[in-house]
Design a protein around this motif. Structure first.
Motif, mmCIF file in Angstrom:
data_model
loop_
_atom_site.group_PDB
_atom_site.id
_atom_site.type_symbol
_atom_site.label_atom_id
_atom_site.label_comp_id
_atom_site.label_asym_id
_atom_site.label_seq_id
_atom_site.Cartn_x
_atom_site.Cartn_y
_atom_site.Cartn_z
ATOM 1 N N HIS A 39 0.976 -1.201 -0.062
ATOM 2 C CA HIS A 39 0.126 0.168 -0.425
ATOM 3 C C HIS A 39 0.814 1.419 0.103
ATOM 4 O O HIS A 39 0.510 2.296 -0.555
ATOM 5 N N ARG A 40 1.732 1.051 0.933
ATOM 6 C CA ARG A 40 3.149 2.354 0.782
ATOM 7 C C ARG A 40 3.876 2.574 0.154
ATOM 8 O O ARG A 40 3.467 4.089 -1.191
ATOM 9 N N LEU A 41 4.371 1.850 -0.916
ATOM 10 C CA LEU A 41 4.457 1.946 -2.152
ATOM 11 C C LEU A 41 3.903 2.371 -3.135
ATOM 12 O O LEU A 41 3.967 3.607 -4.716
ATOM 13 N N CYS A 42 2.868 1.786 -3.617
ATOM 14 C CA CYS A 42 1.463 1.914 -4.952
ATOM 15 C C CYS A 42 1.278 3.338 -4.381
ATOM 16 O O CYS A 42 0.757 4.393 -5.414
ATOM 17 N N GLU A 43 1.026 4.107 -2.539
ATOM 18 C CA GLU A 43 0.535 5.685 -2.896
ATOM 19 C C GLU A 43 1.568 6.446 -3.373
ATOM 20 O O GLU A 43 1.564 7.185 -3.611
ATOM 21 N N LYS A 44 2.893 5.837 -2.594
ATOM 22 C CA LYS A 44 3.751 6.482 -3.354
ATOM 23 C C LYS A 44 4.395 6.387 -5.076
ATOM 24 O O LYS A 44 4.396 7.829 -5.771
ATOM 25 N N LEU A 45 3.860 5.340 -5.817
ATOM 26 C CA LEU A 45 4.392 5.650 -7.343
ATOM 27 C C LEU A 45 3.178 6.429 -7.942
ATOM 28 O O LEU A 45 3.457 7.077 -8.442
ATOM 29 N N LEU A 46 1.150 6.829 -7.501
ATOM 30 C CA LEU A 46 0.329 7.070 -7.010
ATOM 31 C C LEU A 46 0.935 8.740 -7.652
ATOM 32 O O LEU A 46 0.179 9.847 -7.870
ATOM 33 N N SER A 47 1.519 8.374 -6.604
ATOM 34 C CA SER A 47 2.016 10.731 -6.333
ATOM 35 C C SER A 47 3.039 11.414 -7.396
ATOM 36 O O SER A 47 3.177 12.181 -7.688
ATOM 37 N N TYR A 48 3.681 9.572 -8.232
ATOM 38 C CA TYR A 48 4.713 10.438 -9.124
ATOM 39 C C TYR A 48 3.724 10.632 -10.170
ATOM 40 O O TYR A 48 4.601 11.265 -11.631
#
Length: 678
Positions: free
Chosen positions: A579-588
């Motif tokens: 979840h944390r990695l997905c959230e980070k990627l979506l912020s890009y």
């Protein structure tokens, strides 16, 4: 920058203030337009800097994304280069740009028009798939409305044909100053510019300028293929509204979860539809060529083609979101080329062309001086063993029953499985199309296993027991070979048989169910990639210093690989980390929700061809994996990629396995009207 003697393209001076003093906008700042035959990229300044006609893989007529002298078409305020805001009209691929000045505010809308199906008197010469109710209009429409005060508005249209090799010659088509035609010697493309603004010609450039006041509207339309452009604001606006409603109605066919990340899924779906060449059903990797994977480097490729390996993710993503028609079209595109060729190439042109001979365009400077600029892609002739598994997995995903397995497809599938069994022991170039020496790449072996495994399952569906038994035995042999040769001393799957180096492609192993995600070797492999093959949390394809890919220099983090890691982390039960990695990627995501092929871990800048279909497909996969993990075992989406193994033996899980999953996971997208905000 090139010095070919042509005047600077429109918007050149306006870009001088961009990142690092570069005259090129950052790749992630471009907007993407499509009519499912032609695509365009629009810079924040309002300059169309990439467009190829009549097809998205044709030579460019606007190419200033690759050389500031290679053609452009700017429309916007006369003296302002930086807009106040940009967005897509909700649920559409219609771009809206707002501009403010001390004297007033205007809104510009850019769209590649769609319209009703128009081949009633004479059949289309390009349509391969069954036609629908709509068709590309072959018109780039640009409209402006003044919402407050007044502002000087200008357009400057300077085509540069054949990738900027030749300038155009303008002349008027009628009395007055409202329509001009541009042609170039050696090109059969004829462009017609129509407006309710007066225009004139300055050498290879058509120019118009007017003062627009509160409540007024103006338009300019570029057409080709003898399309009839609108001649009034009223007709132009009707075309814009029809197109906006088309996109909204198309999106409303999908099934999206009621979740905060829904907008990312919707934008990815719209982008993927825009990357589809409607006449054939082909899905292209990207609409651009030679946008660099490394700033100023040589990793520049032409991606305006359809890679067969994208098929598994395309079918999964489209099917999961409920776009079965597009999934059918893509399957039939693959069937067409397989039926013609027997054994598949790894990639084809948008209408099934086989020869994609690569050449360099040495007259172009390249994006931020990244050279060479390439058209064509010699990888079409490479031997890459994953292609057979991609096809078999795609058909397996698409086949809900024997009735869904087209009789004409089965002989083609048999040939693909037999090709995989014939070649799986040989080295190849791998999923990343390395131009170094062939190797026994782990991911290639795994996809050969997929070909045999899915082939056996489909053979059982057809009650062909002898084939099923032989292919199942072959699958077990391939699996045993991989387990014996592709593991390092830690029990981690490596890039190929002769190395301990890691490769992000092994993240596909749990997704294609090579082993259950509970298997300790899978878990160790996923965590090794997450901990050792990342830069600031973003996944690299491989370490360039340990992989002979035939090229020099480093590259950015491959965004698809980072999204694969999200899915793989979910598979092994690392839900919070996923979840944390997905959230980070979506912020890009770019300001407009788009993704290139790579991300620079240091700056977050998008690199590579843009927007990238594979990235958006991997995004759908990853986001749906995370949403699934949040809902436990509830059947909220279709199957992840392939046969289910090691799933909890609950009634809900069993029902999902039997029924292929439920896609009723939210309400259809609200079809906002193009009139909203008028």
């Amino acid at each position: 920058m090139s010095t070919n003697g042509r005047p600077e393209t429109p918007g050149h001076v306006a870009h001088e203030g961009h990142f690092g003093g570069s005259p090129f906008p950052p790749i992630g700042d471009y907007a993407f337009l499509s009519d499912c035959e032609t695509t365009a990229l629009v810079a924040p300044s309002g300059n169309v800097e990439w467009m190829c006609v009549p097809r998205l893989d044709s030579p460019s007529v606007f190419g200033s994304i690759l050389d500031r002298d290679a053609g452009g078409f700017r429309f916007g305020p006369a003296d302002i280069a930086v807009p106040a805001a940009r967005r897509y009209l909700p649920g559409t691929n219609v771009l809206e740009t707002s501009w403010g000045s001390p004297t007033g505010w205007i809104i510009v809308r850019d769209v590649l028009l769609m319209g009703p199906w128009r081949h009633d008197e004479e059949r289309s010469h390009t349509q391969r798939r069954p036609p629908t109710d709509y068709d590309a209009s072959h018109i780039l429409l640009r409209m402006v409305r003044c919402v407050n005060g007044q502002m000087q508005v200008t357009f400057e249209c300077e085509p540069a044909f054949d990738y900027g090799r030749t300038s155009g010659t303008w002349d008027f088509t009628e009395a007055g100053y409202r329509q001009g035609r541009c042609v170039s010697e050696g090109s059969d493309v004829e462009l017609v510019l129509t407006s309710d603004m007066n225009m004139g010609f300055e050498g290879p450039r058509a120019v118009g300028r007017t003062m627009i006041k509160e409540g007024e509207q103006r338009f300019v339309a570029l057409s080709w293929n003898a399309a009839e452009a609108p001649r009034s604001v009223e007709d132009a606006y009707k075309g814009l509204v029809w197109t906006a409603h088309h996109w909204q109605h198309w999106l409303a066919r999908g099934n999206f979860p009621d979740h905060p990340w829904r907008s990312h899924l919707e934008r990815s779906a719209l982008t993927l539809k825009g990357l589809t060449y409607a006449p054939s059903g082909a899905l292209v990797a990207a609409p651009t060529t030679s946008l660099p994977e490394t700033p100023g480097g040589e990793r520049n490729w032409d991606y305006r083609y359809s890679w067969i390996r994208d098929s598994t993710f395309a079918l999964w993503g489209l099917g999961t979101l409920g776009f079965d028609w597009e999934a059918n079209d893509y399957i039939h595109f693959i069937t067409d080329v397989a039926e013609r060729d027997g054994v598949l190439q790894i990639m084809y042109g948008v209408d099934g062309e086989r020869a994609l001979t690569e050449q360099t365009l040495d007259h172009l400077s390249g994006y931020e001086n990244a050279r060479p600029v390439r058209i064509g892609n010699d990888a079409y002739g490479q031997m890459q063993h994953d292609v057979w598994g991609a096809v078999l997995d795609s058909v397996y995903l698409h086949t809900k029953s024997r009735d869904h397995l087209d009789e004409r497809i089965w002989p083609l599938l048999v040939r693909q499985v037999e090709a995989a069994l014939e070649h799986w022991r040989e080295p190849d170039r791998g999923i990343w199309e390395v131009r170094g020496d062939p190797k026994h790449f782990t991911s290639s072996k795994v996809m050969c296993w997929v070909a045999a495994d899915r082939g056996a399952r489909l053979a059982l569906l057809r009650e062909e027991q002898e084939l099923a038994d032989r292919w199942e035995a072959a699958a077990e042999e391939i699996k045993a070979d991989i387990l014996a040769n592709a593991l390092d001393d830690r029990g981690v799957f490596t890039q190929h048989y002769d190395t301990d180096a890691l490769d992000a492609s092994v993240l596909l192993m749990p997704l294609v169910r090579f082993l259950p995600p509970t298997d300790e070797r899978i878990r160790r492999t996923v965590l090794a990639v997450a901990d050792e093959l990342t830069d600031d949390g973003l996944v690299l394809r491989y370490r360039t210093d340990t992989t002979d890919d035939g090229l020099s220099g480093r590259e950015g983090a491959f965004t698809i690989c980072s999204f694969w890691l999200v899915s793989a982390l979910v598979e092994i039960g690392e839900h919070p980390r996923a979840h944390r990695l997905c959230e980070k990627l979506l912020s890009y995501a770019s300001p407009l929700g788009l993704y290139g092929e790579e991300l620079d871990p240091d700056t977050g800048r998008h690199l590579g061809n843009y927007p990238q279909a594979f990235t958006h497909l991997a995004l759908i996969n990853a986001v749906m994996h995370v949403i699934r993990s949040e809902h436990g075992t509830a059947p909220i989406l279709a199957t992840p990629l392939s046969p289910k193994t090691a799933r909890p033996a609950t009634p809900l899980a069993n029902a999902e396995s039997e029924n292929g999953g439920s896609r009723h996971i939210g309400q259809p997208a609200r079809a906002e009207s193009a009139e909203d905000g008028q």
